[in-house]
Design an enzyme around this catalytic site. Structure first.
Site, PDB file in Angstrom:
ATOM      1  N   TYR A  73     -18.276  17.204 -16.279  1.00 39.56           N
ATOM      2  CA  TYR A  73     -17.836  16.018 -15.415  1.00 39.56           C
ATOM      3  C   TYR A  73     -16.515  16.179 -15.088  1.00 39.56           C
ATOM      4  O   TYR A  73     -16.138  15.907 -13.831  1.00 39.56           O
ATOM      5  CB  TYR A  73     -18.168  15.058 -16.475  1.00 39.56           C
ATOM      6  CG  TYR A  73     -17.926  13.485 -15.908  1.00 39.56           C
ATOM      7  CD1 TYR A  73     -18.199  13.157 -14.650  1.00 39.56           C
ATOM      8  CD2 TYR A  73     -16.557  12.889 -16.505  1.00 39.56           C
ATOM      9  CE1 TYR A  73     -17.736  11.753 -14.076  1.00 39.56           C
ATOM     10  CE2 TYR A  73     -16.148  11.740 -16.005  1.00 39.56           C
ATOM     11  CZ  TYR A  73     -16.440  11.200 -14.891  1.00 39.56           C
ATOM     12  OH  TYR A  73     -16.271  10.067 -14.329  1.00 39.56           O
ATOM     13  N   THR A  95     -10.955  10.051 -12.604  1.00 39.18           N
ATOM     14  CA  THR A  95     -10.984   9.920 -14.041  1.00 39.18           C
ATOM     15  C   THR A  95      -9.915  10.554 -14.842  1.00 39.18           C
ATOM     16  O   THR A  95      -9.342  11.589 -14.509  1.00 39.18           O
ATOM     17  CB  THR A  95     -12.574  10.355 -14.617  1.00 39.18           C
ATOM     18  OG1 THR A  95     -12.379  10.403 -15.867  1.00 39.18           O
ATOM     19  CG2 THR A  95     -12.689  11.918 -14.103  1.00 39.18           C
TER      20      THR A  95
END
Ligand code: UDP
Length: 329
Positions: free
Chosen positions: A140, A116
């Site tokens: 995350y 990501t």
């Protein structure tokens, strides 16, 4: 190629399984269905298992003898990561180490990993290039960076060859409307704006209108989920061909503001998007967009469907029928 698609019942995994099957590869989905959907597994068998279950992974590798792994299985909801970090680390890092162990035991060496742009944290320079410092600002992003580090160590030791694909804002839906974005809870901009335009659930919140951007709202790089899927196939082919290991952004390089997304939603739906202007959402960077040169030069990748109106149109084709009738009821 036979490809074990971990998390293949989820949004991006299902679109990639579909793309693999469309070109004649064989996806085998492994998913615990904790957030994935059984009805998104249509292009190959489903092994219902958790990636932390080493014995179940061993059985799947033995049964299907895959040439490669694509690893989408993860906890992704940023705010849940802040509230329940241990569960996040367990699923994302321990899960990935379990996958690498099973690969090592079976002799499978190629893995494409869903990373990501959140691994970069606050941009020091834009566009974000793969060599930008990686300083994630939430759990995350830190779990994804940790997996990238493990992959790099395993690659250095000669155990694997991998691609870490750093997604920007995955969005849109399959153009034929059969699969799309389903998150519970839904926190993403485009589905929330479509829902509000359909008259469901009241006005949406715009998080921040005082950023130093062209209209005061945040800038993001929206990439169509089918383009993301195509990027995965390119990465897989590169691993199967030249081998080696690499990290690669998957974005368009074009920043679009939150307000411009709402304009696109109004154009596509033909109705206003009821909204309230709210404060900034903690952890949001003002601007994020990709440097796309590595993807273009090394993978020959170029997005084909990531114009914002096209993305919104495809998302609306998927959600529209259900949400229109729910709003009418
Ligand atoms: N956003 C918003 N309202 C919403 C959801 C998102 O204003 O209901 C904004 C959010 O603050 C960010 C952008 O839209 O600037 C994209 O957010 P999203 O959660 O879709 O993706 P992210 O960039 O966080 O991965």
């Amino acid at each position: 190629m036979k490809v074990l698609v971990l998390g293949g019942a989820g949004y991006i995994g299902a679109h990639t399984a579909k793309a693999l099957a469309a070109r004649g590869d064989q996806p085998i989905v492994v998913d615990n269905l904790s957030s994935g959907r059984r009805d998104f597994v249509r292009w190959g068998p489903l092994v219902q298992a958790d990636i932390r279950d080493g014995a179940a992974l061993d059985a799947a590798f033995a049964a299907y003898k895959p040439d490669a792994v694509m690893h989408f299985a993860a906890s992704i909801e940023v705010s849940i990561g802040e509230r329940e970090p241990l569960a996040f680390w367990d699923n994302n890092l321990a899960g990935s180490i379990s996958v690498l162990g099973a690969m090592q035991r079976s002799g499978c060496r190629r893995i494409v990993f869903s990373s990501t742009c959140a691994v970069y944290g606050e941009p020091e320079r834009l566009p974000l290039c793969e060599r930008h410092v990686r300083k994630p600002i939430n759990t995350y992003g830190r779990t994804k960076l940790a997996v990238e580090n493990v992959l790099e160590d395993a690659a250095r030791a000669g155990d694997i060859e991998h691609a870490a694909l750093r997604y920007f804002n995955a969005s849109g839906a399959s153009p034929d409307g059969d699969i799309g974005e389903e998150h519970e809870p839904e926190t993403h901009l485009i589905p929330n704006a479509l829902k509000a335009a359909a008259g469901l659930g009241g006005p949406m919140q715009v998080f921040g209108s005082d950023y130093a951007t062209r209209d005061g709202s945040c800038v993001r790089d929206f990439i169509h989920v089918d383009d993301l899927a195509a990027g995965h196939l390119r990465a897989l082919d590169r691993l199967a061909g030249r081998g080696g290991s690499f990290a690669c952004n998957l974005g368009t390089g074009q920043g679009v503001t939150v307000m411009e997304v709402l304009d696109a939603v109004e154009t596509v739906v033909g109705r206003p998007v009821p909204r309230v202007m709210s404060g900034r959402r903690p952890g949001d960077a003002p601007e994020l967009y990709a440097d796309t040169r590595f993807a273009r030069d090394e993978l020959g990748f170029a997005p084909a469907r990531s114009n914002i109106e096209q993305i919104v149109e495809d998302a609306w084709r998927y959600h529209g029928p259900r949400w229109r009738s729910a709003a009418a009821a």
